[in-house]
Design a protein around this motif. Structure first.
Motif, PDB file in Angstrom:
ATOM      1  N   TRP A  48       0.796  -1.223   0.000  1.00  0.00           N
ATOM      2  CA  TRP A  48       0.000   0.000   0.000  1.00  0.00           C
ATOM      3  C   TRP A  48       0.830   1.276   0.000  1.00  0.00           C
ATOM      4  CZ3 TRP A  48      -4.687   1.101  -1.355  1.00  0.00           C
ATOM      5  CH2 TRP A  48      -5.364   2.217  -0.872  1.00  0.00           C
ATOM      6  N   HIS A  49       1.880   1.325   0.809  1.00  0.00           N
ATOM      7  CA  HIS A  49       2.649   2.557   0.990  1.00  0.00           C
ATOM      8  C   HIS A  49       3.905   2.524   0.137  1.00  0.00           C
ATOM      9  CE1 HIS A  49       0.084   3.972   4.209  1.00  0.00           C
ATOM     10  NE2 HIS A  49       0.208   2.822   4.823  1.00  0.00           N
ATOM     11  N   GLY A  50       3.934   3.308  -0.923  1.00  0.00           N
ATOM     12  CA  GLY A  50       5.086   3.328  -1.809  1.00  0.00           C
ATOM     13  C   GLY A  50       5.638   4.717  -2.001  1.00  0.00           C
ATOM     14  N   GLY A  51       6.816   4.975  -1.466  1.00  0.00           N
ATOM     15  CA  GLY A  51       7.438   6.281  -1.647  1.00  0.00           C
ATOM     16  C   GLY A  51       8.886   6.194  -2.064  1.00  0.00           C
ATOM     17  N   SER A  52       9.306   5.010  -2.516  1.00  0.00           N
ATOM     18  CA  SER A  52      10.711   4.816  -2.864  1.00  0.00           C
ATOM     19  C   SER A  52      10.976   5.225  -4.308  1.00  0.00           C
ATOM     20  CB  SER A  52      11.105   3.355  -2.677  1.00  0.00           C
ATOM     21  OG  SER A  52      10.469   2.530  -3.643  1.00  0.00           O
ATOM     22  N   VAL A  53      12.263   5.211  -4.670  1.00  0.00           N
ATOM     23  CA  VAL A  53      12.663   5.465  -6.049  1.00  0.00           C
ATOM     24  C   VAL A  53      12.062   4.422  -6.980  1.00  0.00           C
ATOM     25  CG1 VAL A  53      14.656   5.457  -7.607  1.00  0.00           C
ATOM     26  CG2 VAL A  53      14.768   6.690  -5.438  1.00  0.00           C
ATOM     27  N   TYR A  54      12.027   3.167  -6.509  1.00  0.00           N
ATOM     28  CA  TYR A  54      11.496   2.081  -7.338  1.00  0.00           C
ATOM     29  C   TYR A  54       9.995   2.253  -7.580  1.00  0.00           C
ATOM     30  CZ  TYR A  54      15.981   0.120  -5.985  1.00  0.00           C
ATOM     31  OH  TYR A  54      17.310  -0.067  -5.782  1.00  0.00           O
ATOM     32  N   ASP A  55       9.275   2.695  -6.564  1.00  0.00           N
ATOM     33  CA  ASP A  55       7.842   2.950  -6.740  1.00  0.00           C
ATOM     34  C   ASP A  55       7.610   4.027  -7.797  1.00  0.00           C
ATOM     35  OD1 ASP A  55       6.656   1.191  -4.709  1.00  0.00           O
ATOM     36  OD2 ASP A  55       7.696   2.473  -3.296  1.00  0.00           O
ATOM     37  N   ALA A  56       8.400   5.093  -7.738  1.00  0.00           N
ATOM     38  CA  ALA A  56       8.257   6.172  -8.718  1.00  0.00           C
ATOM     39  C   ALA A  56       8.593   5.667 -10.120  1.00  0.00           C
ATOM     40  CB  ALA A  56       9.162   7.342  -8.347  1.00  0.00           C
ATOM     41  N   TRP A  57       9.610   4.812 -10.224  1.00  0.00           N
ATOM     42  CA  TRP A  57       9.979   4.257 -11.535  1.00  0.00           C
ATOM     43  C   TRP A  57       8.856   3.395 -12.098  1.00  0.00           C
ATOM     44  CZ3 TRP A  57      10.639  -0.642 -13.619  1.00  0.00           C
ATOM     45  CH2 TRP A  57      11.267  -0.687 -14.857  1.00  0.00           C
ATOM     46  N   PHE A  58       8.287   2.539 -11.267  1.00  0.00           N
ATOM     47  CA  PHE A  58       7.174   1.716 -11.726  1.00  0.00           C
ATOM     48  C   PHE A  58       5.990   2.579 -12.146  1.00  0.00           C
ATOM     49  CE2 PHE A  58       9.149  -1.895  -9.340  1.00  0.00           C
ATOM     50  CZ  PHE A  58       9.212  -2.786 -10.407  1.00  0.00           C
TER      51      PHE A  58
END
Length: 477
Positions: A48-58
């Motif tokens: 549910w909680h995504g704030g990483s670089v990888y989340d932004a890339w996806f």
């Protein structure tokens, strides 16, 4: 349960977002939390909680390729193989450049505001607010108009595409009925609070488009060239610029860049994310479009959806279903910024609960649903949005805004994110921005608008009528 409060820290020249209590990620476990509470928090953090670089890339990669993946072979038939490949690479790099400019302006705006002790813990920064804070209300109004109109019709396109795709595997219902059904399904996106909560959806969305792209590639190669295939593109100047405009739209997914950045713990790390996402997207779009054009050639001029030329198999049906789910995700991506704008307009953006915000968002979905039913003309809408809205929203306005923001010498001297020397410093950046504005204004807006003028849209209305039950329906299975 661990606090969900977010602290804003100005560290040097950058803005960082960290969670209380260590901030390894969203929902970091409190030392006093019970084991069961900790496991629930860990599960919530995972999905549910995504704030990483990888989340932004996806999020960036998933948002770039949706239904347009199925129309790129059609663009290749209009452009020819060489121009199709060249425009994809060229516009991919141009889109990455303007996404970089948007990220620089976001960090500049946010740093200035936080130095004034402004608290963004319960507020999502949006592009029109960045323009307002840096350049004033006239820029804000222009940015708000173009961005909201683009996202509105982008959402309409996703609903139309859902009905068009499902018809290839289930034609017992007409496309208009399918639009009613998918409109109700997509309305559930009102319950997703922000881009911070799209972690699992972004990941799955990219897997779905990756499968579809490689299915198109392999299926076209296995099918082989059709008998008597011809590759005459480009055959007409109008078709050439229409195809180029569609590719311009492909790499114009950063109308939601600011919202994706704001969902990150460390937004300053965004600068290269869009470029890396674009490079991955090219590994999907180039092979699939090239293989389909190689196999079917000029037949694609009469088949804007690549699925229509491939035989029905379990593999194709799987690709259709996965694209449907991905279009639901893309609808959420396009609508969420509109939800934020509406929440701020009616005063429920700050501090309101999830249910209250969801109910308040429903009036945003209804007109989108209605427009998709009354104007189900996917191709004309897609091209018109690309030439008239994407050109300004994604390319021209960010480049002009960057030049206007840093035109004063004092602004350049105190810039939070000065351009790297490898790009030629300020002079190189301004030159690149001038090139982007001139190219997109002439080729994207000028020739692209000439290739897909509103006359074509009116022609579709005259030919098929409003509320048409089954726009361009293929033969029933």
């Amino acid at each position: 349960m661990a606090s969900e409060k977010v602290e804003t820290i100005v560290a040097g020249n950058y803005v960082e977002m960290e969670r209380e209590g260590g901030g390894a990620g969203a929902g970091a476990e409190s030392s006093s939390a019970a084991p069961s509470s900790g496991s629930k928090l860990a599960l919530s953090s995972l999905f549910w909680h995504g704030g990483s670089v990888y989340d932004a890339w996806f999020s960036c990669a998933s948002n770039q390729v949706a239904q347009v993946l199925l129309t790129l072979p059609y663009s290749f038939s209009q452009l020819g193989m060489a121009s199709g490949v060249a425009f994809q690479v060229f516009y991919g790099l141009m889109g990455s450049w303007t996404a970089y400019l948007i990220s620089v302006l976001y960090v500049e705006y946010r740093t200035r505001r936080e130095r004034e002790k402004v608290d963004f813990r319960n507020h999502v920064i949006q592009w029109f607010e960045v323009l307002d804070g840096l350049l004033g209300r006239h820029w804000r109004n222009v940015g708000l108009l173009f961005n909201c109109t683009f996202l509105l019709f982008g959402s309409v396109i996703q609903l139309i595409a859902c009905a068009s795709n499902i018809y290839y595997i289930n034609d017992r219902l007409d496309k208009r009925t399918w639009t009613y059904i998918f409109g109700a399904c997509c309305a559930t996106t009102v319950f997703v609070p922000s881009f911070h909560n799209y972690r699992v959806w972004s990941f799955l969305g990219l897997l779905m488009t990756s499968y579809t792209a490689w299915y198109l590639t392999v299926a076209a190669v296995v099918h082989g060239k059709v008998d008597g295939v011809t590759h005459t593109g480009p055959s007409k100047m109008v078709l050439y610029f229409t195809g180029a405009t569609n590719i311009l739209y492909t790499f114009g997914g950063h109308a939601v860049t600011v919202e994706i950045m704001h969902a990150m713990w460390k937004p300053q790390r965004f600068k290269m994310i869009y470029l890396v996402a674009t490079l991955y997207v090219l590994t999907l779009t180039l092979p699939s479009a090239s293989a389909m054009y190689w196999a079917f050639g000029d037949m694609l001029l009469d088949h804007s959806n690549a699925f229509s030329l491939l035989p029905r198999t379990g593999w194709r049906d799987a690709a259709v279903v996965l694209m449907l789910v991905h279009q639901f995700i893309t609808f959420g991506f396009a609508c969420t910024p509109l939800y934020f704008v509406w929440e701020k307009a009616i005063g429920v953006h700050h501090g309101a609960g999830v249910l209250r915000r969801a109910l308040a968002r429903l009036p945003v979905v209804l007109p989108i649903w209605f427009l998709a039913v009354i104007f189900p003309f996917f191709g004309p809408i897609n091209s018109t949005v690309g030439s008239f809205l994407v050109s300004f929203t994604v390319y021209i306005i960010p480049a002009l805004a960057h030049m206007a923001t840093f035109a004063p010498a004092a602004a350049r001297e105190n810039a939070v994110e000065p351009p790297p020397r490898a790009l030629g410093g300020w002079a190189g950046t301004f030159a690149a921005n001038c090139f982007v504005v001139a190219w997109v204004l002439v080729v994207g807006f000028g020739f692209g608008g000439w290739g897909r003028t509103p006359v074509n849209f009116v022609r579709q209305v005259d030919t098929f009528g409003l509320f048409t039950k089954c726009y361009q329906c293929p033969p029933k299975h």
